[in-house]
Structure formats: structure tokens, C-alpha cells
Design a protein around this motif. Sequence first.
Motif, PDB file in Angstrom:
ATOM      1  N   GLU A  59     -10.566   9.936  -4.177  1.00 41.33           N
ATOM      2  CA  GLU A  59      -9.235  10.251  -3.655  1.00 41.33           C
ATOM      3  C   GLU A  59      -8.127  10.056  -4.692  1.00 41.33           C
ATOM      4  O   GLU A  59      -7.164  10.812  -4.734  1.00 41.33           O
ATOM      5  N   HIS A  60      -8.247   9.048  -5.524  1.00 43.74           N
ATOM      6  CA  HIS A  60      -7.168   8.703  -6.467  1.00 43.74           C
ATOM      7  C   HIS A  60      -7.624   8.877  -7.914  1.00 43.74           C
ATOM      8  O   HIS A  60      -7.620   7.927  -8.698  1.00 43.74           O
ATOM      9  N   LEU A  61      -7.972  10.091  -8.255  1.00 41.72           N
ATOM     10  CA  LEU A  61      -8.486  10.407  -9.578  1.00 41.72           C
ATOM     11  C   LEU A  61      -7.509   9.990 -10.674  1.00 41.72           C
ATOM     12  O   LEU A  61      -7.905   9.350 -11.643  1.00 41.72           O
ATOM     13  N   HIS A  62      -6.235  10.318 -10.548  1.00 43.72           N
ATOM     14  CA  HIS A  62      -5.245  10.021 -11.588  1.00 43.72           C
ATOM     15  C   HIS A  62      -5.043   8.516 -11.729  1.00 43.72           C
ATOM     16  O   HIS A  62      -4.872   8.010 -12.844  1.00 43.72           O
ATOM     17  N   GLN A  63      -5.042   7.814 -10.633  1.00 38.75           N
ATOM     18  CA  GLN A  63      -4.883   6.365 -10.677  1.00 38.75           C
ATOM     19  C   GLN A  63      -6.103   5.721 -11.346  1.00 38.75           C
ATOM     20  O   GLN A  63      -5.972   4.792 -12.139  1.00 38.75           O
ATOM     21  N   TYR A  64      -7.280   6.228 -11.055  1.00 37.17           N
ATOM     22  CA  TYR A  64      -8.500   5.726 -11.683  1.00 37.17           C
ATOM     23  C   TYR A  64      -8.440   5.967 -13.195  1.00 37.17           C
ATOM     24  O   TYR A  64      -8.761   5.081 -13.988  1.00 37.17           O
ATOM     25  N   ALA A  65      -8.027   7.160 -13.598  1.00 40.36           N
ATOM     26  CA  ALA A  65      -7.926   7.483 -15.023  1.00 40.36           C
ATOM     27  C   ALA A  65      -6.913   6.577 -15.716  1.00 40.36           C
ATOM     28  O   ALA A  65      -7.132   6.130 -16.853  1.00 40.36           O
ATOM     29  N   TRP A  66      -5.810   6.282 -15.050  1.00 38.98           N
ATOM     30  CA  TRP A  66      -4.789   5.376 -15.604  1.00 38.98           C
ATOM     31  C   TRP A  66      -5.380   3.986 -15.818  1.00 38.98           C
ATOM     32  O   TRP A  66      -5.138   3.346 -16.849  1.00 38.98           O
ATOM     33  N   VAL A 143       1.793  10.502 -14.328  1.00 34.03           N
ATOM     34  CA  VAL A 143       1.020   9.865 -15.391  1.00 34.03           C
ATOM     35  C   VAL A 143       0.250   8.654 -14.863  1.00 34.03           C
ATOM     36  O   VAL A 143      -0.918   8.461 -15.171  1.00 34.03           O
ATOM     37  N   MET A 144       0.913   7.855 -14.023  1.00 33.18           N
ATOM     38  CA  MET A 144       0.278   6.640 -13.508  1.00 33.18           C
ATOM     39  C   MET A 144      -0.656   6.913 -12.336  1.00 33.18           C
ATOM     40  O   MET A 144      -1.429   6.041 -11.953  1.00 33.18           O
ATOM     41  N   GLY A 145      -0.558   8.112 -11.767  1.00 34.62           N
ATOM     42  CA  GLY A 145      -1.419   8.455 -10.638  1.00 34.62           C
ATOM     43  C   GLY A 145      -1.011   7.772  -9.351  1.00 34.62           C
ATOM     44  O   GLY A 145      -1.858   7.433  -8.523  1.00 34.62           O
ATOM     45  N   ILE A 146       0.299   7.565  -9.188  1.00 31.62           N
ATOM     46  CA  ILE A 146       0.809   6.918  -7.982  1.00 31.62           C
ATOM     47  C   ILE A 146       1.933   7.766  -7.396  1.00 31.62           C
ATOM     48  O   ILE A 146       2.364   8.744  -8.003  1.00 31.62           O
ATOM     49  N   GLU A 147       2.413   7.390  -6.227  1.00 31.31           N
ATOM     50  CA  GLU A 147       3.490   8.119  -5.561  1.00 31.31           C
ATOM     51  C   GLU A 147       4.845   7.803  -6.213  1.00 31.31           C
ATOM     52  O   GLU A 147       5.043   6.711  -6.754  1.00 31.31           O
ATOM     53  N   GLU A 148       5.783   8.741  -6.118  1.00 27.94           N
ATOM     54  CA  GLU A 148       7.131   8.516  -6.645  1.00 27.94           C
ATOM     55  C   GLU A 148       7.779   7.302  -5.994  1.00 27.94           C
ATOM     56  O   GLU A 148       8.474   6.536  -6.661  1.00 27.94           O
ATOM     57  N   ALA A 149       7.559   7.131  -4.706  1.00 30.25           N
ATOM     58  CA  ALA A 149       8.138   5.977  -4.001  1.00 30.25           C
ATOM     59  C   ALA A 149       7.599   4.673  -4.576  1.00 30.25           C
ATOM     60  O   ALA A 149       8.335   3.678  -4.680  1.00 30.25           O
ATOM     61  N   THR A 150       6.345   4.679  -4.988  1.00 30.00           N
ATOM     62  CA  THR A 150       5.757   3.480  -5.593  1.00 30.00           C
ATOM     63  C   THR A 150       6.394   3.207  -6.949  1.00 30.00           C
ATOM     64  O   THR A 150       6.658   2.048  -7.298  1.00 30.00           O
TER      65      THR A 150
END
Length: 180
Positions: A59-66, A143-150
Motif C-alpha cells: 500500500e505504501h510503496l513510496h514510504q517504504y522506498a523512503w 518524496v517522503m511517501g506521505i500525505e501533505e497533511a502529514t
Amino acid sequence: MVGWDDVDRHSFWAFHEAKDKPYRRIAYIKLGSDADAEDAVDKAFDYIMGRWQWMLGIEHLHQYAWAVLNSKIVDQQRARQRRAEPADIAPFEAILSDGADAYDYLTGTIHFYTAVRRLSERQRDAVILRYGLDYSTRDTALVMGIEEATVRSQLRLARNRLVQLLGIRSSPNEDRKVRT
């Protein structure tokens, strides 16, 4: 990539193209060396490539890569037996050319960088990407693989922590003034 279909191969290279430059910039800031940054990022992409087909199903590919990138940066720091230091000297050069008191600026900057290093990793990364590299909140989130709100939340928390660490007085209304 042996045994990959065209979709997997194209998706990996699209991901690589989108993330390569920001990953190298953040690695350079954290490591202070082009060679170290290149090595850490290359190792991160090698690791990601080896797990790409599995990653496509999470589900969180970008966050995992970060997280992989940050792990490889830490590995690089340990291999070189040194800590990451801010590497950008352009602000110092600008101050010197403006005729400002270089000593006061230098000591203030060192104090600030020391405080930034005491932030949590996620807060520090958000601050570096957003303000150090001048990424938008949206690009920082990508870049970080998270939401803008985060990102906004991490920046607010980082600002509050920096105010505390630096002994700066702030008004309650300033907490809402995080740039987006």
C-alpha cells in the motif's frame, strides 16, 4: 529484471527517474559528499529493484522506498564512521558578500543546525526537503511517501521543537504560519 514483464520494468524506471534527483539531494545533505550520496542512493535503488515486484503490491510503496533510502544513508554514515553534516555553504557566502557579521551568522547557523539534528528523523527530513531544498509541501510529501497533511503536521511539530530548543519566544498564532 530477468523475468520482469514490460509493465514492471517501465514502472521501476519511471519510479527511478522520479525519485533519483530528490533522493540524491537529500543524501548529499545528510552525508556531505557527492560520492557518499551516490553510493547510498545507488544501493537504495539496487535494494528496491530486488524487491520491486513485491513492492508493487504494498500500500505504501513510496514510504517504504523512503525508509530504504534512509537505511542506506545510515549504512553509509556507519561505513565512513562519521555523522552527517549540513553541506550547503551558499548561505555563508551570501552573508559574507552582504557585509554582515559572519561570526554571528556562523554561530547562529551552527546552533540552528545542531537543533535541527535533534529533531525526529521524520521532522528533520520534512524540514530539509521543505526549507533546505525549497520543495513544496506537495513535493515533500511525494518524496517522503506521505500525505501533505502529514508533512504540514511534521513541520509544525518541528517548528515547535526548534522554538523550544533555540529558546525562541513565539506567539500561539505563529504555529499556524507553516508555509505550504
